[in-house]
Motif scaffolding. Structure first.
Motif, short mmCIF file in Angstrom:
data_model
loop_
_atom_site.label_atom_id
_atom_site.label_comp_id
_atom_site.label_asym_id
_atom_site.label_seq_id
_atom_site.Cartn_x
_atom_site.Cartn_y
_atom_site.Cartn_z
N ARG A 177 0.82 -1.21 0.00
CA ARG A 177 0.00 0.00 0.00
C ARG A 177 0.86 1.27 0.00
O ARG A 177 1.03 1.93 1.02
N PRO A 178 1.43 1.62 -1.15
CA PRO A 178 2.25 2.84 -1.23
C PRO A 178 1.45 4.08 -0.84
O PRO A 178 0.28 4.23 -1.21
N GLY A 179 2.07 4.92 -0.06
CA GLY A 179 1.45 6.18 0.31
C GLY A 179 0.33 6.07 1.32
O GLY A 179 -0.41 7.03 1.54
N LEU A 206 3.79 11.33 -12.13
CA LEU A 206 5.04 10.85 -11.55
C LEU A 206 4.79 9.43 -11.02
O LEU A 206 3.95 9.23 -10.15
N VAL A 207 5.51 8.45 -11.59
CA VAL A 207 5.46 7.08 -11.08
C VAL A 207 6.45 7.01 -9.92
O VAL A 207 7.66 7.11 -10.10
N LEU A 208 5.91 6.84 -8.73
CA LEU A 208 6.72 6.87 -7.51
C LEU A 208 7.54 5.60 -7.34
O LEU A 208 7.15 4.52 -7.77
N HIS A 209 8.66 5.74 -6.65
CA HIS A 209 9.38 4.55 -6.18
C HIS A 209 8.57 3.90 -5.06
O HIS A 209 8.35 2.69 -5.06
N SER A 210 8.19 4.69 -4.09
CA SER A 210 7.26 4.39 -3.00
C SER A 210 7.03 2.90 -2.72
O SER A 210 6.06 2.31 -3.21
N PRO A 211 7.87 2.27 -1.90
CA PRO A 211 7.75 0.83 -1.67
C PRO A 211 6.73 0.44 -0.61
O PRO A 211 6.56 -0.74 -0.30
N GLY A 212 6.06 1.43 -0.02
CA GLY A 212 5.10 1.12 1.05
C GLY A 212 5.71 1.16 2.43
O GLY A 212 5.05 0.80 3.42
N THR A 213 6.97 1.60 2.54
CA THR A 213 7.59 1.78 3.87
C THR A 213 7.37 3.24 4.29
O THR A 213 7.63 4.16 3.50
N PRO A 214 6.89 3.49 5.49
CA PRO A 214 6.57 4.86 5.90
C PRO A 214 7.72 5.84 5.72
O PRO A 214 7.52 6.96 5.21
N ALA A 215 8.93 5.46 6.13
CA ALA A 215 10.07 6.37 6.03
C ALA A 215 10.43 6.65 4.57
O ALA A 215 10.68 7.79 4.18
N GLY A 216 10.47 5.59 3.76
CA GLY A 216 10.81 5.76 2.35
C GLY A 216 9.78 6.57 1.60
O GLY A 216 10.11 7.47 0.81
N ASP A 217 8.50 6.28 1.85
CA ASP A 217 7.44 7.02 1.18
C ASP A 217 7.47 8.49 1.57
O ASP A 217 7.31 9.38 0.72
N HIS A 277 7.39 -5.07 -4.93
CA HIS A 277 8.68 -4.42 -5.15
C HIS A 277 9.63 -5.47 -5.72
O HIS A 277 10.02 -6.42 -5.04
N THR A 278 10.01 -5.28 -6.96
CA THR A 278 10.84 -6.26 -7.66
C THR A 278 12.32 -5.89 -7.64
O THR A 278 13.09 -6.32 -8.52
N LEU A 279 12.72 -5.12 -6.65
CA LEU A 279 14.13 -4.78 -6.43
C LEU A 279 14.78 -4.22 -7.70
O LEU A 279 14.36 -3.20 -8.20
N GLY A 280 15.78 -4.90 -8.25
CA GLY A 280 16.51 -4.37 -9.40
C GLY A 280 15.70 -4.26 -10.67
O GLY A 280 16.10 -3.56 -11.61
N ALA A 281 14.55 -4.91 -10.73
CA ALA A 281 13.66 -4.79 -11.90
C ALA A 281 12.61 -3.71 -11.71
O ALA A 281 11.91 -3.35 -12.66
N ASN A 285 10.55 7.58 -10.70
CA ASN A 285 11.58 7.56 -9.66
C ASN A 285 11.97 6.14 -9.27
O ASN A 285 11.14 5.22 -9.30
N ALA A 286 13.22 5.99 -8.86
CA ALA A 286 13.70 4.73 -8.29
C ALA A 286 14.78 5.07 -7.27
O ALA A 286 15.48 6.07 -7.40
N ALA A 287 14.89 4.24 -6.24
CA ALA A 287 15.92 4.45 -5.23
C ALA A 287 16.22 3.12 -4.55
O ALA A 287 15.43 2.19 -4.61
N GLY A 288 17.38 3.06 -3.90
CA GLY A 288 17.73 1.82 -3.23
C GLY A 288 18.67 2.02 -2.07
O GLY A 288 19.19 3.13 -1.84
N PHE A 289 18.89 0.93 -1.33
CA PHE A 289 19.86 0.96 -0.23
C PHE A 289 21.20 1.46 -0.75
O PHE A 289 21.59 1.20 -1.89
N GLY A 290 21.91 2.17 0.11
CA GLY A 290 23.20 2.73 -0.27
C GLY A 290 23.11 4.17 -0.68
O GLY A 290 24.11 4.78 -1.07
N GLY A 291 21.91 4.77 -0.59
CA GLY A 291 21.78 6.20 -0.85
C GLY A 291 21.81 6.57 -2.31
O GLY A 291 22.26 7.67 -2.67
N ASN A 292 21.31 5.70 -3.20
CA ASN A 292 21.28 6.04 -4.62
C ASN A 292 19.85 6.20 -5.09
O ASN A 292 18.94 5.53 -4.61
#
Length: 432
Positions: A246-248, A333-344, A371-375, A416-423
């Protein structure tokens, strides 16, 4: 990369292919029916976005079609299926019909594949590059060989070549008959697909390739990977049938792991040639990749995420600047938004900083396919392309800040896309 606004050359998305829990049809987004199923982690049921049975049959057929393919990781096979769709839609003449699989056989020895026999996706002679992103790479094969080593103390000779990240792009290139151009594999966590896309665009603009297959792939629905993500405390508590991602929507965290791939057939076209093409085929929409931007944060934390999403801000601004566009020109805007409160929340803060009062419509496909990670970035771009083609998207049936339906004509979409490691990475695509 060259500023595309000042350039006389455009990057066109000639074709696209996708493999996900929704299947392979682009129209599968429209009904708004998520593709989640239940997976047991020990005795705990978790929602996952796994491939449907019909697609598993296609995957099995591909694995059996070539002796060399029988040992490949699932991640690689997903990428090959998506790449075959992309070349078919592009009309590049590989001889493949959507997911038609070749029955030709190769010797079992992997080294004999260097003879480069033709597959049904073998492309005409051209300088075709391949650039594929994956966060985890050959997850299944790596875990298999590690388990085998712990059990027997021995490792198969194929373990190293089949688990190296480079074998993802190289086998997609082999299937397409690319023998001398780039075969690039990228890993930058969940923005990996856009790292691959950005590299492909740079090669095309530099004249180092005529065409590119670029995208992302991930097949990480293994017990070990699920256990890792569950241990982070971010996994959704909702059942597979209860819209678990549930993103957002705020708390609780509703991350759900999925698998899949999306690949795009890219070409560089001069503006004059594009105008001529439009005159010969009036009414046929063409998708233009206008900009690819990247942002990075080095915060010394597990996730590399600031509360105001500095890496998101940098990536979005860079994509817009490269395209010579303003924030007000973005319709959705297609969000990265993985459904995690902090990330969203961090992504929303970044959007407010970049767009101010001209916020575009906010959409997501993760509530449908996880969330399909690298895909994930590649599948989000595929979703954006479908939005541009249909001028619609399904409305989420839960309380969220996502926009239920377009509020304006959609001509330009930022992803948008983002991942662990601050990218983070952002891509701007438009229809002409």
């Amino acid at each position: 990369m060259t500023n595309s606004a000042a350039s006389q050359e455009l990057i066109i998305l000639r074709g696209r292919g996708r493999v996900s829990a929704l299947g392979v049809a682009a129209e599968a987004y429209a009904p708004g029916r998520p593709g989640f199923a239940t997976h047991l982690l020990g005795d705990k049921p978790l929602a996952v976005a796994a491939l449907p049975a019909a697609l598993e049959e296609q995957l099995a057929a591909l694995r059996k079609s070539q002796s060399a393919y029988r040992q490949l990781d699932r991640t690689v096979l997903l990428a090959i299926l998506a790449a075959r769709q992309a070349t078919a839609q592009a009309g590049w003449g590989g001889g493949n019909d959507q997911l038609t699989i070749s029955n030709e056989q190769l010797p079992v020895d992997l080294d004999s594949a260097r003879e480069k026999p033709k597959t049904k996706n073998h492309q005409p002679k051209t300088n075709l590059g391949v650039s594929i992103g994956s966060s985890r790479g050959a997850t299944g094969r790596t875990e298999h060989y590690h388990h085998e080593f712990l059990s027997t103390g021995a490792v198969a000779a194929a373990a190293s070549p089949l688990t190296t990240l480079g074998n993802v792009a190289s086998w997609v290139a082999f299937d397409a008959g690319s023998t001398s151009s780039a075969a690039l594999s990228h890993s930058s966590t969940c923005s990996s697909a856009f790292q691959a896309l950005g590299n492909a665009v740079a090669w095309l603009r530099a004249g180092m390739a005529d065409r590119f297959l670029a995208g992302g792939t991930e097949a990480s629905l293994t017990g070990f990977t699920l256990a890792q993500l569950h241990a982070l405390g971010i996994y959704s508590p909702f059942a597979a049938a209860d819209f678990p991602c549930r993103p957002g929507a705020g708390k609780p965290s509703t991350f759900v792991l999925g698998e899949g791939a999306a690949v795009f057939a890219l070409e560089k076209v001069g503006r004059a040639a594009l105008l001529l093409e439009q005159q010969h085929q009036p009414g046929r929409p063409l998708l233009v990749l206008e900009g690819v931007g990247f942002g990075f944060e080095a915060l010394g934390s597990k996730t590399g995420l600031s509360t105001d999403g500095q890496h998101f801000q940098t990536a979005m601004r860079q994509a817009l600047g490269q395209a010579g566009r303003t924030a007000a020109e973005v319709d959705a805007l297609v969000l990265h938004s993985p459904g995690t409160p902090a990330g969203d929340a961090a992504e929303r803060q970044a959007i407010r900083a970049v767009f101010g009062g001209s916020k575009p419509d906010l959409v997501s496909n993760k509530w449908l396919l996880g969330h399909t990670l690298g895909a994930s970035a590649a599948l989000s771009l595929d979703f954006a392309c479908q939005i541009l083609a249909t001028q619609s998207w399904p409305a989420p049936p839960f309380a969220t800040d996502l926009t239920p339906a377009p509020t304006r004509p959609i001509r330009r979409v930022l992803i948008n896309a983002a991942g662990f490691g601050g990218n983070a990475a952002s891509v701007l695509v438009s229809v002409v």
